[in-house]
Design a protein around this motif. Structure first.
Motif, PDB file in Angstrom:
ATOM      1  N   THR A 135      79.278 -23.468  83.521  1.00 30.68           N
ATOM      2  CA  THR A 135      78.810 -23.579  82.627  1.00 30.68           C
ATOM      3  C   THR A 135      77.296 -22.794  83.153  1.00 30.68           C
ATOM      4  O   THR A 135      77.011 -23.205  84.528  1.00 30.68           O
TER       5      THR A 135
ATOM      6  N   ALA B  71      69.885 -26.412  70.317  1.00 29.75           N
ATOM      7  CA  ALA B  71      70.937 -25.408  71.043  1.00 29.75           C
ATOM      8  C   ALA B  71      71.289 -25.708  72.593  1.00 29.75           C
ATOM      9  O   ALA B  71      71.849 -24.909  73.084  1.00 29.75           O
ATOM     10  N   ARG B  72      70.238 -26.304  73.021  1.00 27.78           N
ATOM     11  CA  ARG B  72      69.968 -26.656  74.708  1.00 27.78           C
ATOM     12  C   ARG B  72      70.558 -25.224  75.095  1.00 27.78           C
ATOM     13  O   ARG B  72      71.133 -24.906  75.615  1.00 27.78           O
TER      14      ARG B  72
ATOM     15  N   TRP C  19      82.368 -19.286  75.198  1.00 31.15           N
ATOM     16  CA  TRP C  19      82.170 -19.891  73.793  1.00 31.15           C
ATOM     17  C   TRP C  19      81.421 -21.552  73.644  1.00 31.15           C
ATOM     18  O   TRP C  19      82.870 -22.154  74.589  1.00 31.15           O
ATOM     19  N   PRO C  20      80.562 -22.538  72.967  1.00 36.26           N
ATOM     20  CA  PRO C  20      81.388 -24.245  72.759  1.00 36.26           C
ATOM     21  C   PRO C  20      83.149 -24.263  72.583  1.00 36.26           C
ATOM     22  O   PRO C  20      83.367 -23.658  71.934  1.00 36.26           O
TER      23      PRO C  20
ATOM     24  N   ALA D  89      82.762 -22.211  67.047  1.00 38.86           N
ATOM     25  CA  ALA D  89      83.329 -22.762  68.540  1.00 38.86           C
ATOM     26  C   ALA D  89      84.954 -23.064  68.850  1.00 38.86           C
ATOM     27  O   ALA D  89      85.444 -22.405  68.010  1.00 38.86           O
TER      28      ALA D  89
ATOM     29  N   ARG E 287      76.141 -16.961  69.909  1.00 35.38           N
ATOM     30  CA  ARG E 287      77.335 -18.219  70.309  1.00 35.38           C
ATOM     31  C   ARG E 287      75.695 -19.096  70.876  1.00 35.38           C
ATOM     32  O   ARG E 287      75.645 -20.666  69.943  1.00 35.38           O
ATOM     33  N   TYR E 288      74.581 -18.507  70.559  1.00 37.59           N
ATOM     34  CA  TYR E 288      73.245 -19.695  70.779  1.00 37.59           C
ATOM     35  C   TYR E 288      73.167 -20.194  69.605  1.00 37.59           C
ATOM     36  O   TYR E 288      72.997 -21.476  69.344  1.00 37.59           O
TER      37      TYR E 288
ATOM     38  N   LYS F 270      75.059 -22.753  69.046  1.00 42.01           N
ATOM     39  CA  LYS F 270      75.186 -23.967  69.628  1.00 42.01           C
ATOM     40  C   LYS F 270      74.254 -25.303  68.985  1.00 42.01           C
ATOM     41  O   LYS F 270      74.033 -26.503  68.307  1.00 42.01           O
TER      42      LYS F 270
END
Lengths: 263, 263
Positions: free
Chosen positions: A175, A220-221, B89-90, B133, B215-216, B219
């Motif tokens: 990450t 969203a962290r 990606w998540p 995801a 992606r953000y 999330k």
């Protein structure tokens, strides 16, 4: 651990299912296959096609006449059961089976057989009673009969998961560093300032706007890099505001001189 | 719960895999199948043979031209991924996906799409980036490609287990309605347009900017109301751009006439 789990197919009729089983096994890291009195030629064009590169497992499989011959050296024999039997047997879900594997296979001489019956009629009662325990895949009661290779897929998937967990689960994704609390707070200040400038936000009548945007952002962290992108967008927006309030010839050429985040 | 989980097959080549998928779904209690631009005749003798009684699911399947058409009404879109992507990606395991289902499907309007790609090449990067995801089935790294129907079998098995577990406790937290896939895509279009206008984004040199912002956003799992706020901000930003490019006396008084989201 996985190399000491044997898949035993009893009386299989369709070579495609043997190929599909080999593929499922190889996908999950198993390699020991035994065929008990198959009712078809195990290796055919359909086997090879469905095995999709895993047909070596079929070539290496031992072919035997009876269940006994296939499982004699095993310390635990588990039969796949679609039906509830008249005589209840120790019954496991695939997940419970997985949970037992590390203990069952702790001794390096131990070996497990997972036994799957005929496509049309499963295992006989006599065969079921040779098994130390039964495993039942939970299915739709109105349509309960799984394809043979699909059943092997589910059970070997649980075997692999159990093995991965035991191995300390090395599958953690790398990450990016997350933004710090302070970085987030700077972002929120920048965001609020910009929202005021574009006329979207009036701090005298906040109506929970910033609270909502905070909560959204926390969900969203954000990683540090993502926060840098968001701040770049705010800066570019502020530049437009400045241009809107300035002389027209001072307007920035947004196409070529706008700030860009390093993405 | 299971009736609100849709299996989406993209560009499938082999009718047998469509039949096998239908059987796996029906075994696990799912029934909603969508086929995106299949590369074969979906209903053939092989489909019926592999479906083994579940071919009604194929007859009832909706056939559409694009992934978009198949998932527009879904609140969570999860793509099956065999490969690690350049932009992480998540990522969920099938078990983690199952654990999320009760919450994800608590709102009776919510709907989940599980998307599976082509037998030979999976999903394209563009398709993967439309997914909120990714789910990855842990496989043998030396032989990682699962048969399509086998992959569906594993993922739907986890869905069924999660449903069986949840059937015990019906306690679901009250949640705001999430934005649908289509609403998210409209937001991304609006966002990209605005970023171009403020000079932050050049589609000719995208540098993964939109992928990162997608992606953000995924999330954060935006609620519909949150998405409305974000779009309100974009509209207010565009108004500043318009003003910056217009005569100075046409500049809006941002303080009193700017658009406001109803927060």
């Amino acid at each position: 651990m996985l190399e000491r789990i044997r898949i035993v197919l009893v009386g299989t009729s369709h070579p495609g299912n043997i190929g599909g089983t080999a593929r499922a096994m190889h996908n999950m890291g198993l390699s020991d296959l035994a065929l008990v009195a198959p009712r078809c030629e195990p290796i055919s064009a359909e086997t090879v096609s469905r095995a999709s590169g895993a047909d070596t497992l079929v070539h290496q499989a031992r072919s035997v006449e009876s269940l006994e011959d296939a499982v004699g050296d095993c310390t635990l024999v588990v039969g796949a059961s679609a039906r509830s039997r008249t005589l209840p047997w120790p019954m496991l879900t695939p997940r419970q089976l997985g949970a037992r594997l590390p203990d069952e296979l702790a001794d390096t001489d131990s070996r497990i057989a997972l036994v799957f019956g005929r496509e049309d009629s499963g295992l006989t009662n006599a065969e079921m009673q040779r098994c130390h325990a039964h495993v039942h895949i939970p299915t739709n009661p109105d349509f309960s009969s799984l394809n043979l290779a699909a059943a092997v897929q589910v059970v070997t998937y649980e075997c692999r998961l159990a093995w991965l967990e035991g191995a300390g689960d090395a599958e953690a994704p790398a990450t990016e560093p997350l933004a710090s609390h302070q970085e987030l707070e700077h972002y929120f200040e920048h965001l609020e300032r910009t929202l005021v400038e574009i006329g979207f936000h009036d701090p005298a009548m906040p109506r929970q706007l910033m609270a909502r945007l905070r909560r959204y952002t926390f969900k969203a962290r954000p990683e540090r890099l993502e926060l840098n992108i968001l701040r770049g967008i705010l800066t570019a927006t502020q530049r437009q505001v400045a241009a809107a309030q300035a002389e027209p010839d001072a307007a920035p050429d947004s196409r070529h001189h706008g700030p860009r985040a390093d993405t």
